[in-house]
Design an enzyme around this catalytic site. Sequence first.
Site, PDB file in Angstrom:
ATOM      1  CE  LYS A  91      25.656  54.953  35.645  1.00 29.46           C
ATOM      2  NZ  LYS A  91      23.960  55.387  35.264  1.00 29.46           N
TER       3      LYS A  91
ATOM      4  CG  ASP B 237      21.582  57.628  37.185  1.00 36.15           C
ATOM      5  OD1 ASP B 237      21.799  58.342  36.498  1.00 36.15           O
ATOM      6  OD2 ASP B 237      22.240  56.616  36.583  1.00 36.15           O
TER       7      ASP B 237
HETATM    8  P1  NDP Z   1      23.870  47.518  32.894  1.00 37.61           P
HETATM    9  O1  NDP Z   1      25.010  46.532  31.909  1.00 37.61           O
HETATM   10  O2  NDP Z   1      23.868  46.805  34.452  1.00 37.61           O
HETATM   11  O3  NDP Z   1      22.134  46.215  32.617  1.00 37.61           O
HETATM   12  C1  NDP Z   1      21.891  46.126  30.680  1.00 37.61           C
HETATM   13  C2  NDP Z   1      20.654  45.744  31.333  1.00 37.61           C
HETATM   14  O4  NDP Z   1      20.174  45.396  29.357  1.00 37.61           O
HETATM   15  C3  NDP Z   1      20.686  43.775  31.419  1.00 37.61           C
HETATM   16  O5  NDP Z   1      18.970  43.936  32.383  1.00 37.61           O
HETATM   17  C4  NDP Z   1      20.317  43.300  30.473  1.00 37.61           C
HETATM   18  O6  NDP Z   1      19.981  41.372  30.615  1.00 37.61           O
HETATM   19  C5  NDP Z   1      20.210  43.815  29.769  1.00 37.61           C
HETATM   20  N1  NDP Z   1      20.193  43.558  28.484  1.00 37.61           N
HETATM   21  C6  NDP Z   1      21.345  44.729  27.234  1.00 37.61           C
HETATM   22  N2  NDP Z   1      21.382  43.101  26.296  1.00 37.61           N
HETATM   23  C7  NDP Z   1      19.851  42.827  25.455  1.00 37.61           C
HETATM   24  C8  NDP Z   1      19.959  42.500  24.923  1.00 37.61           C
HETATM   25  N3  NDP Z   1      20.348  42.582  23.676  1.00 37.61           N
HETATM   26  N4  NDP Z   1      18.214  42.337  24.934  1.00 37.61           N
HETATM   27  C9  NDP Z   1      18.018  42.164  25.678  1.00 37.61           C
HETATM   28  N5  NDP Z   1      18.124  42.131  27.239  1.00 37.61           N
HETATM   29  C10 NDP Z   1      19.663  42.644  27.205  1.00 37.61           C
HETATM   30  O7  NDP Z   1      23.386  48.516  32.039  1.00 37.61           O
HETATM   31  P2  NDP Z   1      22.475  49.570  32.913  1.00 37.61           P
HETATM   32  O8  NDP Z   1      21.349  49.189  33.405  1.00 37.61           O
HETATM   33  O9  NDP Z   1      23.709  50.714  33.334  1.00 37.61           O
HETATM   34  O10 NDP Z   1      22.487  50.781  31.752  1.00 37.61           O
HETATM   35  C11 NDP Z   1      21.083  50.309  30.724  1.00 37.61           C
HETATM   36  C12 NDP Z   1      20.422  50.771  30.173  1.00 37.61           C
HETATM   37  O11 NDP Z   1      20.495  52.077  30.160  1.00 37.61           O
HETATM   38  C13 NDP Z   1      21.954  52.042  28.786  1.00 37.61           C
HETATM   39  O12 NDP Z   1      21.223  52.025  27.687  1.00 37.61           O
HETATM   40  C14 NDP Z   1      22.227  53.126  29.714  1.00 37.61           C
HETATM   41  O13 NDP Z   1      22.905  54.444  28.852  1.00 37.61           O
HETATM   42  C15 NDP Z   1      20.780  53.877  29.768  1.00 37.61           C
HETATM   43  N6  NDP Z   1      21.012  54.895  30.913  1.00 37.61           N
HETATM   44  C16 NDP Z   1      20.541  55.776  30.292  1.00 37.61           C
HETATM   45  C17 NDP Z   1      20.560  56.989  31.217  1.00 37.61           C
HETATM   46  C18 NDP Z   1      20.618  58.820  30.729  1.00 37.61           C
HETATM   47  O14 NDP Z   1      20.812  59.343  31.763  1.00 37.61           O
HETATM   48  N7  NDP Z   1      19.639  58.770  29.682  1.00 37.61           N
HETATM   49  C19 NDP Z   1      21.538  56.825  32.945  1.00 37.61           C
HETATM   50  C20 NDP Z   1      21.232  55.597  33.185  1.00 37.61           C
HETATM   51  C21 NDP Z   1      21.220  54.409  32.393  1.00 37.61           C
HETATM   52  P3  NDP Z   1      20.285  40.442  31.701  1.00 37.61           P
HETATM   53  O15 NDP Z   1      20.040  40.908  32.997  1.00 37.61           O
HETATM   54  O16 NDP Z   1      20.016  39.663  30.879  1.00 37.61           O
HETATM   55  O17 NDP Z   1      22.525  40.405  30.925  1.00 37.61           O
END
Ligand code: NDP
Length: 290
Positions: free
Chosen positions: A79, A116
């Site tokens: 993205k 989104d």
């Molecule tokens: P990113 O990779 O950009 O961000 C991931 C985030 O999750 C970070 O803040 C990370 O923290 C945190 N994280 C990952 N693993 C853990 C864990 N085990 N415990 C706590 N925090 C965790 O992902 P996106 O923001 O792009 O996506 C996030 C979610 O949103 C996904 O599940 C995706 O599928 C969903 N989504 C759904 C959409 C829909 O249409 N339904 C559209 C867009 C996204 P840190 O910064 O510390 O690494």
Amino acid sequence: MGFLQGKKDAMITIKDRYAVLGQPIQHSKSPRIHQLFAAQTGQLLTYEAREVSAEQFITMVTAFFMEEGRGLNCTVPLKELAWRYADENTERANLSKAVNTLTLREDGAIVGDNTDGCGLVADLMVNHGIKLAGSRILILGAGGASRGIIAPLFEQAPQSLVIANRTIDKAVNLATEFGDKGNVTGCGFAALAHQHYDLILNATSASLSDQLPPLPDGLIAEQGICYDLAYGNQPTPFVRWGLAHGAVKSLDGLGMLVEQAAEAFFIWRGVRPDTQAVIELLNAERSASC
Ligand code: NDP
């Protein structure tokens, strides 16, 4: 000769080409959703899923549009690359620094947008009747999805927005960046103890690896609601957590997925599909698969 040529031309059906790019992509429901939208609205188009890594992104996207592809959706991990790739971005794409929809405009420019946030707000408010005005909202996670939903949520005038993240700096920086939109603060998960929220949005990717952020008890206000942006055939760990901790509703992001797709479809085709019918069908399909 002219008559025969005309008849031959009439038999050729040219379908506009669309695709979703990402890695991994085989689980994506986007092709199914866009094919349902196309059938419903009588639009002639193809929509496929293509596995594309960050390294392959520029080559693949350039080739797709050179071959007269009309539009692309981009998902993890593409993205931000899509935002950088576009010749022009909409204001909401620039705010989120992430693009999930690329469109080839008539003048040849590639325009980036992010649907989104409006997809989430439509699912919350229209499909689930959730009131956002005056509410205390907690967003878990500070990645691309969080960045995309903050401004659209503020448009609904919530009382406050808290962003909590594993890497605390990212939450604090995101809150600072959106500070001019309303009352927003950033923190780590431990700082959430003794707070109560009307709506808790899980925008971490923890559910994708069957995990849950470390959340204190007592986080959900009376009549509070939980919503996981992730979705699956089974309730996600966060949806289960919400139900176990007293949420009146604990929902997943299937509706958001359909709504963000509908907004992309509207950008591309100028027609709004009936999302409710598609959500019902996908829900019935996943119930049948369990
Ligand atoms: P990113 O990779 O950009 O961000 C991931 C985030 O999750 C970070 O803040 C990370 O923290 C945190 N994280 C990952 N693993 C853990 C864990 N085990 N415990 C706590 N925090 C965790 O992902 P996106 O923001 O792009 O996506 C996030 C979610 O949103 C996904 O599940 C995706 O599928 C969903 N989504 C759904 C959409 C829909 O249409 N339904 C559209 C867009 C996204 P840190 O910064 O510390 O690494």
